[in-house]
Design an enzyme around this catalytic site. Structure first.
Site, short mmCIF file in Angstrom:
data_model
loop_
_atom_site.label_atom_id
_atom_site.label_comp_id
_atom_site.label_asym_id
_atom_site.label_seq_id
_atom_site.Cartn_x
_atom_site.Cartn_y
_atom_site.Cartn_z
CE LYS A 173 -2.26 3.18 2.31
NZ LYS A 173 -2.03 4.50 1.65
CD GLU A 247 13.40 1.39 9.09
OE1 GLU A 247 13.66 2.38 9.81
OE2 GLU A 247 13.84 0.50 9.44
CB CYS A 281 13.18 9.25 7.97
SG CYS A 281 14.19 8.22 6.82
CD GLU A 382 10.04 13.19 10.66
OE1 GLU A 382 9.04 12.84 10.94
OE2 GLU A 382 11.09 12.71 10.21
P1 NAD Z 1 2.13 8.88 7.39
O1 NAD Z 1 2.34 8.28 8.49
O2 NAD Z 1 1.22 9.81 7.26
O3 NAD Z 1 1.59 8.01 6.13
C1 NAD Z 1 2.48 6.54 5.67
C2 NAD Z 1 1.46 5.58 5.10
O4 NAD Z 1 0.48 5.03 6.07
C3 NAD Z 1 0.76 6.03 3.94
O5 NAD Z 1 0.57 5.19 2.85
C4 NAD Z 1 -0.72 6.11 4.74
O6 NAD Z 1 -1.79 6.00 3.64
C5 NAD Z 1 -0.58 5.26 5.76
N1 NAD Z 1 -1.60 5.26 6.82
C6 NAD Z 1 -2.06 6.20 7.46
N2 NAD Z 1 -2.80 6.02 8.36
C7 NAD Z 1 -2.70 4.50 8.63
C8 NAD Z 1 -3.17 3.76 9.32
N3 NAD Z 1 -4.06 3.99 10.43
N4 NAD Z 1 -3.19 2.27 9.26
C9 NAD Z 1 -2.53 1.88 8.15
N5 NAD Z 1 -1.95 2.79 7.22
C10 NAD Z 1 -2.08 4.28 7.48
O7 NAD Z 1 3.40 9.35 6.69
P2 NAD Z 1 3.93 10.24 5.37
O8 NAD Z 1 3.37 11.70 5.88
O9 NAD Z 1 3.33 9.71 4.17
O10 NAD Z 1 5.54 10.04 5.48
C11 NAD Z 1 6.27 11.27 6.28
C12 NAD Z 1 6.82 10.46 7.49
O11 NAD Z 1 7.44 9.12 7.09
C13 NAD Z 1 7.78 11.05 8.27
O12 NAD Z 1 7.57 10.88 9.40
C14 NAD Z 1 8.94 10.62 7.87
O13 NAD Z 1 10.13 10.60 8.97
C15 NAD Z 1 8.67 9.00 7.88
N6 NAD Z 1 9.74 8.49 6.96
C16 NAD Z 1 10.42 7.29 7.59
C17 NAD Z 1 11.45 6.74 7.14
C18 NAD Z 1 12.37 5.66 7.56
O14 NAD Z 1 12.86 4.84 6.81
N7 NAD Z 1 12.39 5.91 9.05
C19 NAD Z 1 11.56 7.00 5.69
C20 NAD Z 1 10.68 7.73 5.05
C21 NAD Z 1 9.79 8.46 5.48
#
Ligand code: NAD
Length: 490
Positions: A173, A247, A281, A382
């Site tokens: 997803k 992550e 991230c 962040e």
């Molecule tokens: P997000 O948490 O808003 O969404 C990530 C994914 O989760 C999306 O596909 C979203 O549709 C899905 N999602 C949302 N709510 C959900 C739920 N309740 N159950 C299941 N899936 C759900 O994050 P974002 O805005 O897309 O990305 C930014 C964040 O990602 C930042 O905090 C960043 O640091 C983190 N990030 C971490 C890494 C790493 O490797 N540590 C890498 C890239 C980004």
């Protein structure tokens, strides 16, 4: 372009299929339509993955799994330019970065393809003779892979490559803010000749993720995204006792000591926060600088930041792209306003970037705040944007104390020419990933992941295979001895 879901090896849309737009953050144009999967379609995808696991993938040899993965890597590499253009159009990340990431993703598939036929277990000598004990590694089953929008192909490869090598089937997803390359990638899965249902892609908003994570027919969840959603996923998956890998975000300290090579440190600090428009991230968003070199570092960083070329992310000359979507743009602008209100000194940027070619794009100027205190929102939250907070420090002890005074623990940078200091500080910082005299460097061979609110579990390296496997121990007693606990002896 109107896309379909990829379920059970077929391109699927329902009679009442809903769609959502893919919006180019550079010009605000809707350039593709992506299906919003229904709950029923999510169930179909899980069923397809379950079926493929039981009937095909768990019976496929490691050699064959690796061969298919290498083919997929070939297809991705051959199409890297087109895929990079699509990803840049979707999330505004500059083309030079997205192109590199396509090759990094292909590297990941090759790395784990080579491991797929080497998943050996163990043979354990016991206290008694003539008893054979061995353990096998087995794939967990159906893995759900949920990714964020900032680097869809790279993030996916960190999960999909070890999952497939381990023998899991998957339902992917991607983020609703950047889904297109994941759907395009499914075409490579198809062309490479994977058995139907081994890889499935369902697109849509958070509800799709929730349906997947809450299913009792799923054996593993691997998530990349924000800590808030990570907590929710851990708790939802926990109800079914489904193992998770998380992550999550970071607020990583990048520490420049007075002995550092200043030229290198300035470049490292710049790349750490303005690379990927800060939407990474591992962004080195808190720059801790030792007092004797503080002013010179600030001065040079401000000069460099002002010279960063913003423009069409598809133009190879562009150095910094757009924020990826409107909510993200609004959030970052909000934090900048608050930062100024909290008393930090704005040294560069701070506004929406204007000028020729930037009119419609979600551009924010490379922004630097100096004299930030580690207690300010700027240093604690962040931001996930091109905003650097510079904090002065006196000595090593206070640098370590501030570096660790955060909810996160993903990455840390150390700039010093003193090897003893490099080793001491690397040991002392609470971060899963420490760089000395470099920053944002990655390697497939090395494990990646965080401490504290940055999540748990590891991606990349051979260790990541264990995130998708379980163990079965077998003990065979051929000693001929009876082990009747109720027998009357003597
Ligand atoms: P997000 O948490 O808003 O969404 C990530 C994914 O989760 C999306 O596909 C979203 O549709 C899905 N999602 C949302 N709510 C959900 C739920 N309740 N159950 C299941 N899936 C759900 O994050 P974002 O805005 O897309 O990305 C930014 C964040 O990602 C930042 O905090 C960043 O640091 C983190 N990030 C971490 C890494 C790493 O490797 N540590 C890498 C890239 C980004």
């Amino acid at each position: 372009m109107k896309y379909s879901l990829f379920i059970g090896g077929e391109w699927v849309t329902g009679p009442d299929q809903e769609y959502f737009p893919a919006v180019n953050p550079y010009n605000q144009e809707i350039w593709a339509e992506v299906p919003q999967a229904s709950e029923n379609q999510v169930i179909q995808a899980i069923d397809a993955a379950r079926d493929a696991f039981e009937t095909a993938w768990s019976k496929t040899s490691g050699l064959e799994r690796g061969r298919l993965m290498n083919r997929m890597a070939d297809l991705l590499e051959a199409d890297a330019q087109r895929m990079a253009v699509l990803e840049t159009t979707d999330n505004g990340k500059v083309i030079r970065e997205t192109k590199t990431q396509m090759h990094m993703a292909a590297r990941a598939y090759r790395f784990y393809a080579g491991a797929a036929d080497k998943l050996s277990g163990g043979l354990f000598p016991l206290d008694k003779p003539n008893v054979l004990d061995y353990a096998k590694k087995l794939p967990l089953g159906v893995a759900v892979l949920v990714t964020a929008w900032n680097s869809p192909m790279a993030l996916l490869s960190n999960k999909l490559a070890p999952a497939l090598a381990a023998g899991c089937t998957v339902v992917i997803k991607p983020s609703e803010h950047a889904s297109v390359t994941t759907l395009e990638f499914a075409k490579f899965v198809e062309q490479a000749g994977f058995p139907k249902g081994v890889v499935n892609v369902v697109t849509g908003d958070h509800r799709v993720g929730q349906w997947l994570v809450n299913s009792r027919r799923v054996d593993k969840v691997s998530f990349t995204g924000s800590p808030g959603v990570g907590r929710k996923i851990a708790s939802d998956a926990g109800r079914n006792l489904t193992p998770v890998t998380l992550e999550l975000g970071g607020k990583s300290p990048n520490i420049i000591f007075e002995s550092a090579d200043i030229d290198k440190a300035v470049v490292g600090a710049l790349a750490g926060i303005f690379g990927a428009t800060g939407q990474t991230c591992i962004a080195g968003s808190r720059l801790l600088v030792q007092e004797p070199v503080y002013d010179i570092i600030v001065e040079r960083l401000v000069a460099r930041a002002k010279g960063i070329v913003l423009g069409n992310p598809l133009d190879p000359g562009t150095e910094m792209g757009t924020l990826a979507n409107q909510p993200q743009f609004d959030r970052v602008m909000g934090v900048i306003r608050q930062g100024a209100g909290d008393g930090a000194v704005l040294a560069a940027g701070g506004k929406r970037a204007g000028g020729v070619g930037l009119e419609k794009g979600l551009f924010i100027e490379p922004t630097i705040f100096r004299d930030v205190e580690n207690t300010m929102t700027l240093a604690r939250e962040e931001i996930f944007g091109p905003v650097l907070s510079i904090i002065p420090f006196k000595d090593e002890a206070s640098a370590i104390q501030m570096a660790n005074d955060t909810d996160y623990g993903l990455a840390a940078g150390i700039w010093t020419t003193d090897l003893n200091q490099a080793l001491r500080v690397s040991d002392a910082v609470h971060a899963g990933c420490v760089w000395v005299n470099t920053y944002r460097a990655s390697a497939m061979q090395a494990p990646f992941g965080g401490f504290k609110d940055s999540g748990f579990g590891r991606e990349r390296s051979l260790w990541a295979l264990d995130e998708y496997m379980t163990y079965k121990n077998v003990m065979i007693d051929f000693s001929g001895e009876e082990r009747d606990p109720f027998a009357i002896r003597g």
